[in-house]
Write a protein that holds these residues in place. Structure first.
Motif, mmCIF file in Angstrom:
data_model
loop_
_atom_site.group_PDB
_atom_site.id
_atom_site.type_symbol
_atom_site.label_atom_id
_atom_site.label_comp_id
_atom_site.label_asym_id
_atom_site.label_seq_id
_atom_site.Cartn_x
_atom_site.Cartn_y
_atom_site.Cartn_z
ATOM 1 N N PHE A 218 24.038 -36.396 -6.086
ATOM 2 C CA PHE A 218 23.817 -35.117 -5.422
ATOM 3 C C PHE A 218 24.978 -34.166 -5.652
ATOM 4 C CE2 PHE A 218 20.260 -36.998 -3.301
ATOM 5 C CZ PHE A 218 19.489 -35.932 -2.889
ATOM 6 N N PHE A 219 26.193 -34.703 -5.634
ATOM 7 C CA PHE A 219 27.383 -33.883 -5.927
ATOM 8 C C PHE A 219 27.213 -33.209 -7.285
ATOM 9 C CE2 PHE A 219 31.457 -33.313 -7.992
ATOM 10 C CZ PHE A 219 32.281 -32.796 -7.001
ATOM 11 N N CYS A 220 26.819 -33.996 -8.280
ATOM 12 C CA CYS A 220 26.679 -33.468 -9.639
ATOM 13 C C CYS A 220 25.525 -32.483 -9.746
ATOM 14 C CB CYS A 220 26.488 -34.608 -10.633
ATOM 15 S SG CYS A 220 27.935 -35.653 -10.850
ATOM 16 N N TYR A 221 24.392 -32.795 -9.072
ATOM 17 C CA TYR A 221 23.251 -31.897 -9.179
ATOM 18 C C TYR A 221 23.593 -30.511 -8.649
ATOM 19 C CZ TYR A 221 18.970 -29.420 -8.714
ATOM 20 O OH TYR A 221 18.033 -28.426 -8.819
ATOM 21 N N CYS A 222 24.156 -30.463 -7.441
ATOM 22 C CA CYS A 222 24.466 -29.151 -6.871
ATOM 23 C C CYS A 222 25.614 -28.477 -7.598
ATOM 24 C CB CYS A 222 24.765 -29.275 -5.376
ATOM 25 S SG CYS A 222 23.266 -29.110 -4.380
ATOM 26 N N ALA A 223 26.531 -29.271 -8.161
ATOM 27 C CA ALA A 223 27.580 -28.685 -9.001
ATOM 28 C C ALA A 223 26.956 -27.981 -10.191
ATOM 29 C CB ALA A 223 28.546 -29.772 -9.471
ATOM 30 N N LEU A 375 25.675 -35.226 -17.582
ATOM 31 C CA LEU A 375 25.793 -36.607 -18.061
ATOM 32 C C LEU A 375 26.313 -37.537 -16.965
ATOM 33 C CD1 LEU A 375 27.206 -35.989 -21.656
ATOM 34 C CD2 LEU A 375 24.875 -36.676 -21.027
ATOM 35 N N LEU A 376 27.248 -37.057 -16.144
ATOM 36 C CA LEU A 376 27.734 -37.866 -15.028
ATOM 37 C C LEU A 376 26.628 -38.090 -14.004
ATOM 38 C CD1 LEU A 376 30.026 -39.284 -13.527
ATOM 39 C CD2 LEU A 376 30.677 -37.061 -12.561
ATOM 40 N N MET A 377 25.818 -37.064 -13.752
ATOM 41 C CA MET A 377 24.712 -37.191 -12.813
ATOM 42 C C MET A 377 23.710 -38.247 -13.267
ATOM 43 S SD MET A 377 22.000 -34.268 -11.563
ATOM 44 C CE MET A 377 21.245 -34.074 -13.176
ATOM 45 N N ILE A 378 23.361 -38.218 -14.535
ATOM 46 C CA ILE A 378 22.413 -39.194 -15.081
ATOM 47 C C ILE A 378 22.946 -40.613 -14.919
ATOM 48 C CG2 ILE A 378 21.327 -40.029 -17.211
ATOM 49 C CD1 ILE A 378 21.248 -37.070 -18.139
ATOM 50 N N THR A 379 24.211 -40.812 -15.232
ATOM 51 C CA THR A 379 24.824 -42.139 -15.139
ATOM 52 C C THR A 379 24.814 -42.659 -13.714
ATOM 53 O OG1 THR A 379 26.275 -41.623 -17.008
ATOM 54 C CG2 THR A 379 26.921 -43.467 -15.602
ATOM 55 N N MET A 380 25.223 -41.832 -12.758
ATOM 56 C CA MET A 380 25.290 -42.259 -11.356
ATOM 57 C C MET A 380 23.915 -42.559 -10.782
ATOM 58 S SD MET A 380 28.407 -42.555 -10.286
ATOM 59 C CE MET A 380 28.684 -43.274 -11.900
ATOM 60 N N HIS A 381 22.921 -41.793 -11.182
ATOM 61 C CA HIS A 381 21.573 -42.045 -10.662
ATOM 62 C C HIS A 381 21.027 -43.374 -11.156
ATOM 63 C CE1 HIS A 381 17.087 -41.451 -10.491
ATOM 64 N NE2 HIS A 381 17.449 -41.233 -9.252
ATOM 65 N N GLU A 382 21.261 -43.686 -12.408
ATOM 66 C CA GLU A 382 20.783 -44.960 -12.944
ATOM 67 C C GLU A 382 21.477 -46.145 -12.252
ATOM 68 O OE1 GLU A 382 18.234 -45.442 -15.032
ATOM 69 O OE2 GLU A 382 17.941 -43.271 -14.874
ATOM 70 N N ILE A 383 22.775 -46.017 -11.978
ATOM 71 C CA ILE A 383 23.488 -47.085 -11.269
ATOM 72 C C ILE A 383 22.939 -47.233 -9.848
ATOM 73 C CG2 ILE A 383 25.727 -47.792 -10.336
ATOM 74 C CD1 ILE A 383 27.028 -46.401 -12.739
ATOM 75 N N ALA A 384 22.654 -46.103 -9.184
ATOM 76 C CA ALA A 384 22.109 -46.146 -7.825
ATOM 77 C C ALA A 384 20.761 -46.855 -7.800
ATOM 78 C CB ALA A 384 21.972 -44.720 -7.272
#
Length: 392
Positions: A218-223, A375-384
């Protein structure tokens, strides 16, 4: 009566979107008037975001105590007052002061309404409701552009939006009896209602598997969304040489992409689950940002903004809608409040950091900045997803 409540919620989402892109579209005209550097838009954005973080973290307690309807009505009223305050400001310090109640009002209504929809309505409604937010966010720059083109000044644009918010706050107050009628139209989550929610402190929330990663998502998406919304106009002016009056309206292309994408996502979500919708959106957003890298062309950045918005469209609503399934209906309000807080931290810091980079280095860093965040958002979502270990 249930359908009437849904119509009111749709109007509330339009209202939430109207002021979100005003600062970005008006700032190229505002900062010379106040005699401030272009990067100071990030200060106002940071103050607003700080208020939303505080109110988002308190949303679960307020919603359990007052209920979603009262929280929504009070929050919209506070936002309306703040916007009218913006319109009367004659100094940068005054803008900063009015940014405080604006942020406090925006954060609480966002978290409370999103949880209400996640619990009570199907994924298609979540996408369409956020499409309504996109309509508001797209209309904001055009209202501001119209005002500027007619020589009325940026303050009048804020005043128009403030009056609209004030009218909606009255509608919400009159609709309070409707919120007491519980309803469950969510195809995937049983109705637990507001009374079934548990107000968890942040220290307990972060211990839930996958919670930290989804908060970073969410941090990355809104960023990504807010950096694009706030700085697209300035990027078009400073790096692509487009006149400020034209850029005020063209900056809204990103939100037009979000709006159209969410309208389509509502239909696609009938066939595809939340996880697939999120991944498809991330791929499209990646392609849109790539278009911003193409130099010496005035068309490709405009197309890139639309496509990036189109890709962003399903990500936010689908992650929110999947929260009760990932973390449980009883924890959903607390989780969504924490997610909103993380999202607004992205809003708070990342546009400000880009403002510093644009001011001291170059606005041409805009697409590089966006693609790193994506790219950071994609990575964090997959880990979640792996940690939650549930199919949405």
């Amino acid at each position: 009566m249930i359908h009437l409540l849904l119509v009111i919620i749709y109007l509330a989402f339009i209202s939430m979107g109207l002021p979100d892109s005003l600062l970005g579209s008006a700032w190229p005209v505002m900062y010379p008037e106040f005699g401030t550097p272009v990067s100071y838009a990030g200060i106002i954005s940071t103050i607003i975001a700080a208020g939303t973080i505080i109110s988002s973290l308190q949303s679960s307690r307020l919603s359990v105590w007052l209920g979603t309807g009262k929280v929504t009505a009070a929050s919209v009223t506070i936002t309306a007052v703040a916007l009218i305050g913006f319109s009367c400001s004659h100094s940068f310090a005054s803008l900063c002061i009015w940014a405080i109640p604006y942020g406090l009002g925006a954060g609480c209504v966002d978290a409370s309404l999103n949880n209400y929809i996640a619990l009570h309505y199907a994924s298609r409604h979540m996408n369409w409701l956020h499409c309504m937010w996109g309509i508001g966010a797209s209309a904001g720059p055009y209202i501001m552009g119209y005002v500027l083109a007619n020589g009325k000044g940026w303050g009048m644009g804020y005043r128009y939006i403030g009056i609209i918010q004030a009218v909606l706050s009255l509608v919400l107050i009159l609709s309070l009896p409707l919120w007491a009628k519980k309803n469950c139209n969510n195809d995937s989550v049983p109705d637990s209602g507001q009374d079934g929610c548990v107000a968890l402190p942040l220290r307990q929330i972060i211990k839930i598997p996958g919670s930290k990663e989804i908060m970073v998502t969410f941090f990355c998406y809104c960023a990504l969304e807010q950096t694009t919304g706030l700085w697209a106009g300035s990027y078009l002016v400073l790096d692509r040489g487009i006149p400020a009056q034209s850029a005020a309206g063209l900056a809204g292309l990103f939100f037009m992409g979000i709006t159209a994408g969410r309208a389509l996502s509502g239909f696609l979500s009938v066939r595809f689950n939340d996880r697939k919708m999120i991944r498809m959106g991330q791929i499209v957003a990646f392609l849109g940002i790539l278009l911003l890298f193409i130099p010496y062309n005035s068309i490709t950045p405009l197309a890139g903004l639309v496509i990036t918005g189109f890709g962003c469209a399903p990500v936010y609503p689908c992650i929110i809608h999947s929260t009760p399934c990932h973390f449980g209906t009883d924890k959903s309000q607390s989780m969504i409040g924490a997610q909103m807080a993380a999202a607004y931290m992205g809003t708070c810091f990342m546009p400000f950091l880009f403002g510093l980079a644009a001011n001291h280095i170059s606005a041409s860093l805009f697409p590089f900045y966006l693609i790193i965040i994506l790219l950071l958002m994609i990575t964090m979502h997959e880990i979640a997803l792996k940690k939650c270990n549930r199919s949405v």
